[in-house]
Design a protein around this motif. Structure first.
Motif, PDB file in Angstrom:
ATOM      1  N   ILE A  68       0.855  -1.180   0.000  1.00  0.00           N
ATOM      2  CA  ILE A  68       0.000   0.000   0.000  1.00  0.00           C
ATOM      3  C   ILE A  68       0.894   1.234   0.000  1.00  0.00           C
ATOM      4  O   ILE A  68       1.571   1.538   0.982  1.00  0.00           O
ATOM      5  CB  ILE A  68      -0.926   0.009   1.237  1.00  0.00           C
ATOM      6  N   VAL A  69       0.911   1.936  -1.116  1.00  0.00           N
ATOM      7  CA  VAL A  69       1.692   3.172  -1.242  1.00  0.00           C
ATOM      8  C   VAL A  69       0.701   4.315  -1.415  1.00  0.00           C
ATOM      9  O   VAL A  69       0.121   4.502  -2.466  1.00  0.00           O
ATOM     10  CB  VAL A  69       2.690   3.081  -2.410  1.00  0.00           C
ATOM     11  N   ASP A  70       0.532   5.076  -0.366  1.00  0.00           N
ATOM     12  CA  ASP A  70      -0.433   6.170  -0.327  1.00  0.00           C
ATOM     13  C   ASP A  70       0.244   7.350   0.346  1.00  0.00           C
ATOM     14  O   ASP A  70       0.764   7.232   1.467  1.00  0.00           O
ATOM     15  CB  ASP A  70      -1.680   5.736   0.453  1.00  0.00           C
ATOM     16  N   SER A  71       0.237   8.482  -0.336  1.00  0.00           N
ATOM     17  CA  SER A  71       0.933   9.651   0.196  1.00  0.00           C
ATOM     18  C   SER A  71       0.312  10.161   1.489  1.00  0.00           C
ATOM     19  O   SER A  71       0.946  10.947   2.206  1.00  0.00           O
ATOM     20  CB  SER A  71       0.939  10.776  -0.845  1.00  0.00           C
ATOM     21  N   SER A  72      -0.912   9.736   1.816  1.00  0.00           N
ATOM     22  CA  SER A  72      -1.519  10.157   3.077  1.00  0.00           C
ATOM     23  C   SER A  72      -0.935   9.415   4.278  1.00  0.00           C
ATOM     24  O   SER A  72      -1.149   9.833   5.420  1.00  0.00           O
ATOM     25  CB  SER A  72      -3.033   9.937   3.030  1.00  0.00           C
TER      26      SER A  72
END
Length: 720
Positions: A606-610
């Protein structure tokens, strides 16, 4: 009656006396108890001859008649129910003789009963059991009455039978029909014109071209084109496929290869609405745009970053079996039915209906329909002129059309700052200096891939895209799109206006779930796509893989992934489970993106900037580029070699130097960790290649790490 009257006259005085005595006793009882009794009608007896003898007689007659009538009614009702029950049993017992309407076209072949017993035993046996001719006629009647509406259904089944009939039996089949099966030809004559009834036998015993030429010469010129179009389309449609794969993308091909690996004799049929054989999509937005071959749109061959040339197709046409010969293939095989779309699924009957109303039954089915590109509502409402100048990039045809348009126009605008939009911007940016093409990229985020990369790395990537000759407009929210003076005019909410010749909408993918309603499958309300379990199973004999699958990841929870490597991993796992493996989804798929041959990254989890991130970077060398990675691995599609390799973590060197301080504007190579509850759930390898097994193991362990700088040493980013 005379005797009765005499008896009554003798008994009347006694009755009268007893009546008087009863009244007197009642009065005494009332006086003694000092209360009044309930009002009781007095019994009045007459000592005279009764005058109602006839009335008593009529009363007895009516009662007797009523009893008799009730008995007769009850008898008739019970008998009628018994008769209806027996009739129902006879009707149920006669149903096997009426099962022919389920497969009305299978008995149209003019073969002897011995030949079709191999391929059409289900349809042939009921006809043989009904030995008398009368049941055959009654069974044939409902076929003619229930099938006249969809007339095209009869030609597809007729035309799909020639591959089943061997060439050696042609003389026998031509001689036997008049004598052995005259009743079977009558439904054909009733449902179709006489010339049409004669053409199927000709097509089954001779080549198509000869049969069509003879029928065209015998019929009117206007009738010839009517009979020719349906002929080639239904021919390759097999009636049954043990393994049916809906969709012709990467997931379907990976599943077919996995099925054949576990079951070498398996017969696999891939049905796709595209006109191409299974191919890989990543080169459509990457390497194909960097090809120097002017005929790349025809050959679809490209040079990888390592200089080697290959095609976007997984296998050449010779690898596949033709659909009409799939049942005959001795060792099975993989067949691809192109240009056909599955529009309906009958889960209980284990069959699907195609867009041309032909049907295919299956034993096990995989849904790998992928998705369709999303569009902006402001573009959809802009009118026909804007729609004609807008590309939704997804398929080979989209690449061919955009490549042609980019050479004929002066400006092009890409809406979207994700993977696809950034890759196309860099690819088209090369032509800004070569052909004078103006390339504009706009998106609502503050930087390229702002939803994935940390802000500092997103800003660095934006500068990299600008250096490729692309004009980048950040924080751009499209308010209105119109066509004016031969230009597409884009008006943003902050008042800025951009005029361009062509639009490319790269704003995401919508999973194709059109079959959910007819198949009774659940669609996830949060992520979209078909909701499946950890084994990618939606029903007892239906699996889903690729972009359309919303699966349960036993490590990271429910997810839906839209990347090439996930299509490979999920398709392979679905194929294994279709052959009885029963494996859960645990192998984390990766994805990658290249901004040209010099900058690229690989990601997993999971790569999410948040999410909170920790980045460890080092100075890059000449070998830390996608071009060098391709030279080392020997393939431009990095996931293809990655997913086939065994995950083994190399031992980190004990003499590694300490991690240098992160430089402000130099992100040559490094590792970015994405954390959730202090646990690493995603990793991006920035210009670090061939280290994905290590990242996969870190996510699989799910442990907390006190110092991620020490974890980054496992990737050897400080080695020169």
């Amino acid at each position: 009656m005379l005797k009765c009257r005499t008896m009554w006259r003798r008994l009347a005085p006694l009755t009268r006396a007893s009546s008087t005595l009863c009244r007197q006793n009642t009065r005494r009882a009332v006086l003694n108890n000092e209360r009044s009794p309930a009002l009781v009608p007095l019994a009045r007896m007459s000592s005279e001859a009764p005058a109602g003898g006839n009335e008593n007689k009529i009363y007895f007659l009516l009662v007797g008649a009523a009893c008799l009538g009730g008995g007769v009614y009850a008898y008739r009702t019970i008998k009628g129910d018994k008769d209806r029950y027996n009739d129902r049993l006879e009707e149920i017992a006669s149903r096997p003789n009426k099962s022919a309407p389920d497969q009305p076209e299978t008995y149209l072949s003019t073969e002897s009963p011995v030949e079709p017993a191999v391929e059409t035993t289900e349809a042939a046996e009921p006809v043989v059991e009904a030995a008398p001719e009368e049941p055959d006629e009654t069974a044939a009647a409902p076929v003619v009455e229930s099938e006249p509406e969809p007339e095209p259904e009869s030609p597809p089944e007729d035309l799909s039978e020639p591959p089943v009939v061997p060439a050696q039996s042609e003389p026998d089949t031509a001689a036997e029909p008049p004598s052995s099966e005259p009743t079977e030809q009558s439904p054909v004559v009733d449902s179709e014109p006489p010339p049409a009834a004669e053409s199927p036998p000709a097509e089954s015993s001779e080549p198509q071209s000869a049969a069509e030429t003879e029928s065209a010469a015998a019929e009117e010129p206007s009738a010839a084109p009517v009979t020719e179009p349906p002929a080639p389309a239904p021919l390759p449609v097999p009636p049954h496929a043990p393994y049916l794969l809906i969709g012709g993308g990467t997931a379907s091909f990976a599943a077919a290869r996995s099925i054949r690996a576990r079951d070498p004799g398996a017969r696999v049929l891939i049905v796709t609405d595209e006109g191409d054989l299974p191919y890989m999509r990543p080169p459509l937005s990457k390497e194909l745009w960097f090809s120097d071959d002017p005929g790349v749109t025809d050959t679809l061959r490209f040079k990888q970053w390592n200089g080697k040339e290959r095609s976007i197709y997984f296998q050449p046409p010779s690898f596949y079996v033709s659909p009409e010969e799939l049942d005959k293939a001795e060792n099975g095989g993989v067949a691809v039915l192109t240009g056909k779309k599955v529009v309906h699924m009958d889960v209980r009957g284990n069959k699907v209906r195609l867009s041309d109303n032909s049907e295919i039954s299956y034993d096990k089915c995989l849904i790998a329909t992928g998705g369709v590109p999303r569009n902006l509502q402001v573009i959809e409402r802009a009118g026909e002129e804007v729609t004609k100048r807008t590309t939704l990039f997804r398929k080979v045809d989209d690449f061919k059309a955009l490549e042609k348009v980019s050479r004929e126009i002066k400006s092009i605008t890409i809406i979207g700052g994700g993977f696809l939009g950034s890759e196309l911007a860099c690819a088209l940016g090369r032509r800004s200096s070569e052909d004078g093409l103006e390339v504009v990229q706009m998106y609502p985020e503050k930087g390229n891939m702002g939803k994935v990369l940390p802000e500092y790395l997103s800003n660095w990537t934006t500068e990299k895209v600008k250096s490729e000759g692309v004009r980048v407009i950040t924080e751009a929210l499209v308010k209105n799109v119109s066509f004016d003076d031969g230009k597409v005019q884009i008006k943003l909410k902050d008042g800025r206006v951009v005029k361009t010749d062509h639009l490319v909408a790269a704003v995401g993918l919508e999973p194709s779930t059109e079959l959910a309603k007819s198949a009774g499958l659940e669609v996830d309300s949060d992520f979209g796509g078909y909701r499946v379990n950890a084994e990618l199973q939606a029903r007892s004999n239906i699996w889903v893989a690729g972009d359309a699958a919303c699966f349960y990841d036993i490590r990271l929870g429910r997810r839906r992934v839209e990347h090439h490597d996930h299509a490979v991993v999920s398709g392979r796992l679905a194929g294994e489970n279709m052959t009885g493996a029963n494996k859960p989804y645990w192998h984390q798929s990766m994805f990658w993106s290249d901004l040209g041959p010099d900058v690229g990254y690989e990601a997993i989890g999971i790569v999410d900037s948040s999410l909170p991130t920790v980045g460890v970077f080092a100075k890059a060398t000449a070998k830390d580029t996608p071009r060098a990675a391709a030279e080392m691995s020997g393939t431009g599609i990095r996931s293809e070699s990655e997913t086939e390799a065994v995950a083994s973590s190399p031992v980190a060197s004990s003499t590694l130097p300490p991690a240098p301080l992160q430089q402000k504007d130099d992100y040559g190579k490094g590792v970015i960790f994405y954390l959730r509850d202090k646990v690493v759930v995603g990793i991006i390898l920035w210009n670090v290649f061939n280290r994905m097994p290590i990242a996969r193991k870190i996510i699989k362990d799910g442990e907390e790490h006190a110092d991620l700088n020490e974890v980054a040493k496992l990737f050897n980013i400080h080695d020169d």
